[in-house]
Enzyme design. Sequence first.
Site, PDB file in Angstrom:
ATOM      1  N   LYS A   1     -53.624  79.983  30.482  1.00 21.64           N
ATOM      2  CA  LYS A   1     -53.300  79.889  29.756  1.00 21.64           C
ATOM      3  C   LYS A   1     -52.370  79.051  29.745  1.00 21.64           C
ATOM      4  O   LYS A   1     -52.887  78.049  30.624  1.00 21.64           O
ATOM      5  CB  LYS A   1     -52.233  81.430  30.484  1.00 21.64           C
ATOM      6  CG  LYS A   1     -52.194  82.533  30.252  1.00 21.64           C
ATOM      7  CD  LYS A   1     -51.153  83.667  30.010  1.00 21.64           C
ATOM      8  CE  LYS A   1     -51.552  84.852  31.113  1.00 21.64           C
ATOM      9  NZ  LYS A   1     -50.475  86.335  30.602  1.00 21.64           N
TER      10      LYS A   1
ATOM     11  N   TYR B   1     -52.225  90.481  21.671  1.00 24.40           N
ATOM     12  CA  TYR B   1     -51.647  91.208  22.825  1.00 24.40           C
ATOM     13  C   TYR B   1     -50.461  92.385  22.087  1.00 24.40           C
ATOM     14  O   TYR B   1     -49.406  92.660  21.967  1.00 24.40           O
ATOM     15  CB  TYR B   1     -50.353  90.201  23.335  1.00 24.40           C
ATOM     16  CG  TYR B   1     -50.891  89.673  24.271  1.00 24.40           C
ATOM     17  CD1 TYR B   1     -51.493  89.761  25.577  1.00 24.40           C
ATOM     18  CD2 TYR B   1     -50.658  88.155  23.927  1.00 24.40           C
ATOM     19  CE1 TYR B   1     -51.273  89.325  26.860  1.00 24.40           C
ATOM     20  CE2 TYR B   1     -51.013  87.568  25.376  1.00 24.40           C
ATOM     21  CZ  TYR B   1     -51.774  88.039  26.737  1.00 24.40           C
ATOM     22  OH  TYR B   1     -52.275  87.295  28.193  1.00 24.40           O
TER      23      TYR B   1
ATOM     24  N   ASN C   1     -47.793  82.644  33.776  1.00 23.01           N
ATOM     25  CA  ASN C   1     -49.128  83.547  35.186  1.00 23.01           C
ATOM     26  C   ASN C   1     -50.091  83.117  35.019  1.00 23.01           C
ATOM     27  O   ASN C   1     -50.935  83.588  35.472  1.00 23.01           O
ATOM     28  CB  ASN C   1     -48.752  85.100  35.174  1.00 23.01           C
ATOM     29  CG  ASN C   1     -49.435  85.592  34.007  1.00 23.01           C
ATOM     30  OD1 ASN C   1     -49.550  85.088  32.948  1.00 23.01           O
ATOM     31  ND2 ASN C   1     -49.089  86.938  33.660  1.00 23.01           N
TER      32      ASN C   1
ATOM     33  N   HIS D   1     -54.986  85.013  32.536  1.00 26.58           N
ATOM     34  CA  HIS D   1     -55.259  86.719  31.173  1.00 26.58           C
ATOM     35  C   HIS D   1     -56.226  87.591  32.556  1.00 26.58           C
ATOM     36  O   HIS D   1     -57.563  87.152  32.566  1.00 26.58           O
ATOM     37  CB  HIS D   1     -55.044  86.800  30.369  1.00 26.58           C
ATOM     38  CG  HIS D   1     -55.636  88.372  29.493  1.00 26.58           C
ATOM     39  ND1 HIS D   1     -54.022  89.495  30.101  1.00 26.58           N
ATOM     40  CD2 HIS D   1     -56.232  88.972  29.257  1.00 26.58           C
ATOM     41  CE1 HIS D   1     -55.516  90.119  28.879  1.00 26.58           C
ATOM     42  NE2 HIS D   1     -55.859  90.034  29.024  1.00 26.58           N
TER      43      HIS D   1
ATOM     44  N   GLU E   1     -61.351  92.669  24.050  1.00 27.57           N
ATOM     45  CA  GLU E   1     -60.586  91.747  24.282  1.00 27.57           C
ATOM     46  C   GLU E   1     -62.094  90.460  24.172  1.00 27.57           C
ATOM     47  O   GLU E   1     -61.804  90.032  23.701  1.00 27.57           O
ATOM     48  CB  GLU E   1     -60.100  91.610  25.204  1.00 27.57           C
ATOM     49  CG  GLU E   1     -58.689  92.611  25.476  1.00 27.57           C
ATOM     50  CD  GLU E   1     -57.795  92.355  27.349  1.00 27.57           C
ATOM     51  OE1 GLU E   1     -57.397  93.248  27.197  1.00 27.57           O
ATOM     52  OE2 GLU E   1     -58.432  90.960  27.480  1.00 27.57           O
TER      53      GLU E   1
HETATM   54  P1  CMP Z   1     -51.303  89.461  30.755  1.00 31.01           P
HETATM   55  O1  CMP Z   1     -51.427  89.921  31.958  1.00 31.01           O
HETATM   56  O2  CMP Z   1     -51.972  88.284  29.901  1.00 31.01           O
HETATM   57  O3  CMP Z   1     -50.693  90.558  29.992  1.00 31.01           O
HETATM   58  C1  CMP Z   1     -49.733  90.722  29.329  1.00 31.01           C
HETATM   59  C2  CMP Z   1     -48.344  89.708  29.867  1.00 31.01           C
HETATM   60  O4  CMP Z   1     -47.429  90.102  28.940  1.00 31.01           O
HETATM   61  C3  CMP Z   1     -48.770  89.709  31.175  1.00 31.01           C
HETATM   62  O5  CMP Z   1     -49.591  89.063  31.362  1.00 31.01           O
HETATM   63  C4  CMP Z   1     -47.469  88.712  31.014  1.00 31.01           C
HETATM   64  O6  CMP Z   1     -47.824  87.625  31.312  1.00 31.01           O
HETATM   65  C5  CMP Z   1     -46.516  89.231  30.120  1.00 31.01           C
HETATM   66  N1  CMP Z   1     -45.456  90.459  30.760  1.00 31.01           N
HETATM   67  C6  CMP Z   1     -45.673  91.131  31.273  1.00 31.01           C
HETATM   68  N2  CMP Z   1     -44.171  91.976  31.849  1.00 31.01           N
HETATM   69  C7  CMP Z   1     -43.482  91.262  31.002  1.00 31.01           C
HETATM   70  C8  CMP Z   1     -41.768  91.174  31.390  1.00 31.01           C
HETATM   71  N3  CMP Z   1     -41.401  91.741  32.271  1.00 31.01           N
HETATM   72  N4  CMP Z   1     -41.985  90.040  31.627  1.00 31.01           N
HETATM   73  C9  CMP Z   1     -42.001  88.357  30.412  1.00 31.01           C
HETATM   74  N5  CMP Z   1     -43.448  89.078  30.569  1.00 31.01           N
HETATM   75  C10 CMP Z   1     -44.697  89.708  30.872  1.00 31.01           C
END
Ligand code: CMP
Length: 142
Positions: free
Chosen positions: A11, A51, A114, A117, A128
């Site tokens: 990311k 998403y 984070n 993904h 995906e």
């Molecule tokens: P990812 O694994 O890319 O899948 C969905 C993404 O949504 C997740 O990682 C996070 O980056 C984001 N995400 C999931 N839950 C939350 C939350 N409560 N607040 C903000 N971002 C979220």
Amino acid sequence: MSIERTFGIVKPDAVGKSAIGAVIALIEKSGLRIVALRHTQLSDAQAEGFYAVHKARPFFKDLVAFMTSGPCVLMALEGENAISRYRELMGATDSKKAVAGTIRAAYGTDIERNAVHGSDGPDSARIELGFFFTGCDLLGSA
Ligand code: CMP
């Protein structure tokens, strides 16, 4: 045991930390094989489409803004039980809860920023991978 493919993203936060190589090194060290790789800048439409399953969630707008805030790296990964192995290597979605040795513990900041993904199961992996790669992008598929 079965050979699977999964989809991953480095990311914009991890790319911004110049951690592309470090993340890829952890993936390769884990034994997963990279069968497609693309460094790109997601458009709003691509991030919203990718998403879409989270469209109704309160964090959707911020998630799209973050994912389009800079370049990212799209990956197709292959190996035995690749989906669960890559999820284990990534660590908990909330980087603050990710255990030492995982990608998110090393390069993530919180639940939004984070670092990476990864597909959460076989259905999402197929969807995906197909969202960003065509068959001829993937090594061994043509
Ligand atoms: P990812 O694994 O890319 O899948 C969905 C993404 O949504 C997740 O990682 C996070 O980056 C984001 N995400 C999931 N839950 C939350 C939350 N409560 N607040 C903000 N971002 C979220």
